[in-house]
Design a protein around this motif. Structure first.
Motif, PDB file in Angstrom:
ATOM      1  N   MET A 151       0.782  -1.212   0.098  1.00 36.18           N
ATOM      2  CA  MET A 151       0.108  -0.169   0.007  1.00 36.18           C
ATOM      3  C   MET A 151       0.756   1.207   0.078  1.00 36.18           C
ATOM      4  SD  MET A 151      -2.927   1.105   2.632  1.00 36.18           S
ATOM      5  CE  MET A 151      -2.239   1.938   4.011  1.00 36.18           C
ATOM      6  N   HIS A 152       0.442   2.091  -0.856  1.00 37.51           N
ATOM      7  CA  HIS A 152       1.225   3.394  -0.870  1.00 37.51           C
ATOM      8  C   HIS A 152       1.172   4.277   0.259  1.00 37.51           C
ATOM      9  CE1 HIS A 152       2.592   7.365  -2.541  1.00 37.51           C
ATOM     10  NE2 HIS A 152       3.183   6.711  -3.301  1.00 37.51           N
ATOM     11  N   PRO A 153       2.020   4.944   0.750  1.00 38.50           N
ATOM     12  CA  PRO A 153       1.990   5.618   2.126  1.00 38.50           C
ATOM     13  C   PRO A 153       0.870   6.701   2.027  1.00 38.50           C
ATOM     14  CG  PRO A 153       4.297   5.494   1.528  1.00 38.50           C
ATOM     15  CD  PRO A 153       3.396   5.024   0.475  1.00 38.50           C
ATOM     16  N   LEU A 154       0.744   7.333   0.976  1.00 39.46           N
ATOM     17  CA  LEU A 154      -0.481   8.295   0.757  1.00 39.46           C
ATOM     18  C   LEU A 154      -1.974   8.064   1.166  1.00 39.46           C
ATOM     19  CD1 LEU A 154      -0.197  11.449   0.094  1.00 39.46           C
ATOM     20  CD2 LEU A 154      -0.428  10.698  -2.261  1.00 39.46           C
ATOM     21  N   LEU A 155      -1.786   6.690   0.719  1.00 41.19           N
ATOM     22  CA  LEU A 155      -3.223   5.839   0.833  1.00 41.19           C
ATOM     23  C   LEU A 155      -3.592   6.005   2.510  1.00 41.19           C
ATOM     24  CD1 LEU A 155      -3.270   3.416  -1.529  1.00 41.19           C
ATOM     25  CD2 LEU A 155      -4.713   5.532  -1.600  1.00 41.19           C
ATOM     26  N   ALA A 156      -2.462   6.099   3.507  1.00 38.43           N
ATOM     27  CA  ALA A 156      -2.892   6.222   4.932  1.00 38.43           C
ATOM     28  C   ALA A 156      -3.545   7.294   5.189  1.00 38.43           C
ATOM     29  CB  ALA A 156      -1.516   5.990   5.601  1.00 38.43           C
ATOM     30  N   ASP A 157      -3.617   8.240   4.574  1.00 37.67           N
ATOM     31  CA  ASP A 157      -4.235   9.615   4.651  1.00 37.67           C
ATOM     32  C   ASP A 157      -5.669   9.174   4.504  1.00 37.67           C
ATOM     33  OD1 ASP A 157      -5.800  11.746   4.695  1.00 37.67           O
ATOM     34  OD2 ASP A 157      -4.070  13.310   4.082  1.00 37.67           O
ATOM     35  N   PRO A 158      -6.810   9.497   5.282  1.00 41.53           N
ATOM     36  CA  PRO A 158      -8.302   8.824   4.924  1.00 41.53           C
ATOM     37  C   PRO A 158      -8.893   9.875   3.943  1.00 41.53           C
ATOM     38  CG  PRO A 158      -7.783   9.151   7.268  1.00 41.53           C
ATOM     39  CD  PRO A 158      -6.917   9.706   6.646  1.00 41.53           C
ATOM     40  N   TRP A 159      -8.552  11.066   3.888  1.00 43.10           N
ATOM     41  CA  TRP A 159      -9.187  12.054   2.835  1.00 43.10           C
ATOM     42  C   TRP A 159      -8.644  11.709   1.443  1.00 43.10           C
ATOM     43  CZ3 TRP A 159      -7.346  15.600  -0.637  1.00 43.10           C
ATOM     44  CH2 TRP A 159      -8.394  16.595  -0.860  1.00 43.10           C
ATOM     45  N   VAL A 160      -7.280  11.510   1.368  1.00 45.39           N
ATOM     46  CA  VAL A 160      -6.751  11.271   0.062  1.00 45.39           C
ATOM     47  C   VAL A 160      -7.133   9.675  -0.403  1.00 45.39           C
ATOM     48  CG1 VAL A 160      -4.708  10.508  -1.237  1.00 45.39           C
ATOM     49  CG2 VAL A 160      -4.775  12.507   0.400  1.00 45.39           C
ATOM     50  N   ALA A 161      -7.280   8.574   0.654  1.00 48.96           N
ATOM     51  CA  ALA A 161      -7.958   7.478   0.109  1.00 48.96           C
ATOM     52  C   ALA A 161      -9.345   7.364  -0.361  1.00 48.96           C
ATOM     53  CB  ALA A 161      -7.855   6.487   1.341  1.00 48.96           C
ATOM     54  N   ALA A 162     -10.189   8.248   0.299  1.00 51.20           N
ATOM     55  CA  ALA A 162     -11.430   8.409  -0.155  1.00 51.20           C
ATOM     56  C   ALA A 162     -11.693   9.171  -1.618  1.00 51.20           C
ATOM     57  CB  ALA A 162     -12.322   9.176   1.095  1.00 51.20           C
ATOM     58  N   ARG A 163     -10.711  10.013  -1.647  1.00 49.95           N
ATOM     59  CA  ARG A 163     -10.617  10.525  -3.061  1.00 49.95           C
ATOM     60  C   ARG A 163     -10.235   9.589  -4.315  1.00 49.95           C
ATOM     61  NH1 ARG A 163     -12.399  12.747   0.220  1.00 49.95           N
ATOM     62  NH2 ARG A 163     -13.275  14.856   0.504  1.00 49.95           N
ATOM     63  N   ILE A 164      -9.240   8.797  -3.817  1.00 49.90           N
ATOM     64  CA  ILE A 164      -8.777   7.792  -4.728  1.00 49.90           C
ATOM     65  C   ILE A 164      -9.674   6.546  -5.082  1.00 49.90           C
ATOM     66  CG2 ILE A 164      -7.083   5.914  -4.978  1.00 49.90           C
ATOM     67  CD1 ILE A 164      -4.878   7.889  -4.064  1.00 49.90           C
ATOM     68  N   ASP A 165     -10.430   6.319  -4.036  1.00 42.98           N
ATOM     69  CA  ASP A 165     -11.520   5.089  -4.144  1.00 42.98           C
ATOM     70  C   ASP A 165     -12.644   5.603  -4.703  1.00 42.98           C
ATOM     71  OD1 ASP A 165     -10.212   3.248  -2.490  1.00 42.98           O
ATOM     72  OD2 ASP A 165     -11.043   3.941  -0.419  1.00 42.98           O
ATOM     73  N   ALA A 166     -13.008   7.008  -4.706  1.00 42.80           N
ATOM     74  CA  ALA A 166     -14.207   7.544  -5.607  1.00 42.80           C
ATOM     75  C   ALA A 166     -13.685   7.513  -6.977  1.00 42.80           C
ATOM     76  CB  ALA A 166     -14.313   9.048  -5.282  1.00 42.80           C
ATOM     77  N   ALA A 167     -12.455   7.774  -7.369  1.00 38.48           N
ATOM     78  CA  ALA A 167     -11.648   7.685  -8.721  1.00 38.48           C
ATOM     79  C   ALA A 167     -12.018   6.380  -9.267  1.00 38.48           C
ATOM     80  CB  ALA A 167     -10.503   8.533  -8.813  1.00 38.48           C
ATOM     81  N   VAL A 168     -11.818   5.319  -8.610  1.00 41.53           N
ATOM     82  CA  VAL A 168     -11.544   3.853  -8.973  1.00 41.53           C
ATOM     83  C   VAL A 168     -12.816   3.138  -8.773  1.00 41.53           C
ATOM     84  CG1 VAL A 168      -9.210   3.561  -8.615  1.00 41.53           C
ATOM     85  CG2 VAL A 168     -10.876   2.878  -7.172  1.00 41.53           C
ATOM     86  N   ALA A 169     -13.782   3.866  -8.409  1.00 37.11           N
ATOM     87  CA  ALA A 169     -15.183   3.387  -8.047  1.00 37.11           C
ATOM     88  C   ALA A 169     -15.929   2.716  -9.452  1.00 37.11           C
ATOM     89  CB  ALA A 169     -16.227   4.405  -7.286  1.00 37.11           C
ATOM     90  N   ARG A 200      -2.193  19.242  -2.418  1.00 34.00           N
ATOM     91  CA  ARG A 200      -1.746  20.038  -1.228  1.00 34.00           C
ATOM     92  C   ARG A 200      -2.988  21.010  -1.301  1.00 34.00           C
ATOM     93  NH1 ARG A 200       3.429  19.672  -2.879  1.00 34.00           N
ATOM     94  NH2 ARG A 200       3.391  21.872  -4.124  1.00 34.00           N
ATOM     95  N   ARG A 201      -3.473  21.756  -2.427  1.00 35.69           N
ATOM     96  CA  ARG A 201      -4.568  22.710  -2.339  1.00 35.69           C
ATOM     97  C   ARG A 201      -5.750  22.234  -2.063  1.00 35.69           C
ATOM     98  NH1 ARG A 201      -3.071  26.617  -7.835  1.00 35.69           N
ATOM     99  NH2 ARG A 201      -0.912  27.478  -6.852  1.00 35.69           N
ATOM    100  N   ALA A 202      -6.285  21.050  -2.439  1.00 36.60           N
ATOM    101  CA  ALA A 202      -7.444  20.894  -2.370  1.00 36.60           C
ATOM    102  C   ALA A 202      -7.529  19.951  -0.774  1.00 36.60           C
ATOM    103  CB  ALA A 202      -7.580  19.623  -3.238  1.00 36.60           C
ATOM    104  N   ALA A 203      -6.676  19.676  -0.350  1.00 37.44           N
ATOM    105  CA  ALA A 203      -6.603  18.870   1.139  1.00 37.44           C
ATOM    106  C   ALA A 203      -7.124  19.837   2.096  1.00 37.44           C
ATOM    107  CB  ALA A 203      -5.487  18.313   1.402  1.00 37.44           C
ATOM    108  N   PRO A 204      -8.056  19.418   3.016  1.00 33.78           N
ATOM    109  CA  PRO A 204      -8.498  20.328   4.012  1.00 33.78           C
ATOM    110  C   PRO A 204      -7.404  20.662   4.905  1.00 33.78           C
ATOM    111  CG  PRO A 204      -9.231  17.913   4.373  1.00 33.78           C
ATOM    112  CD  PRO A 204      -8.543  18.011   3.081  1.00 33.78           C
ATOM    113  N   ARG A 205      -7.505  21.876   5.630  1.00 34.47           N
ATOM    114  CA  ARG A 205      -6.588  22.382   6.602  1.00 34.47           C
ATOM    115  C   ARG A 205      -6.978  21.782   8.051  1.00 34.47           C
ATOM    116  NH1 ARG A 205      -3.875  23.237   2.416  1.00 34.47           N
ATOM    117  NH2 ARG A 205      -3.857  25.281   1.503  1.00 34.47           N
TER     118      ARG A 205
END
Length: 96
Positions: free
Chosen positions: A1-19, A52-57
């Protein structure tokens, strides 16, 4: 698993893309696609900047604080907003 997928926000966006590919690809292929998307987001300069711009602060605490318990309307602290509008906040005393 890629380390970036450990971030729940990023993982949710990627999951939506592959859905749309669920049910069309094998689970191993979906996992490969998820990892490839995460790798692209991590290594591509433009994709990384967009991420970086899209991720919530993350905010530890609000910048607005109210101190005191029973202030009258004339004693309420001034609240400054980013819009430049100033207002007074009503007190939160029990005798109001």
């Amino acid at each position: 698993m890629h380390p970036l997928l450990a971030d729940p926000w990023v993982a949710a966006r990627i999951d939506a893309a592959v859905a749309p590919y669920r049910g069309l690809l094998a689970s191993e292929d979906l996992e490969f696609l998820r990892n490839e998307l995460a790798e692209r987001l991590a290594t591509d300069e433009h994709a990384a900047r967009l991420l970086r711009r899209a991720a919530p602060r993350h905010v530890e605490q609000s910048g607005e604080a109210f101190v005191g318990d029973a202030l009258g309307p004339d004693e309420a602290p001034e609240v400054r907003r980013a819009s430049g509008i100033h207002s007074r906040r009503a007190g939160s005393g029990a005798d109001e």
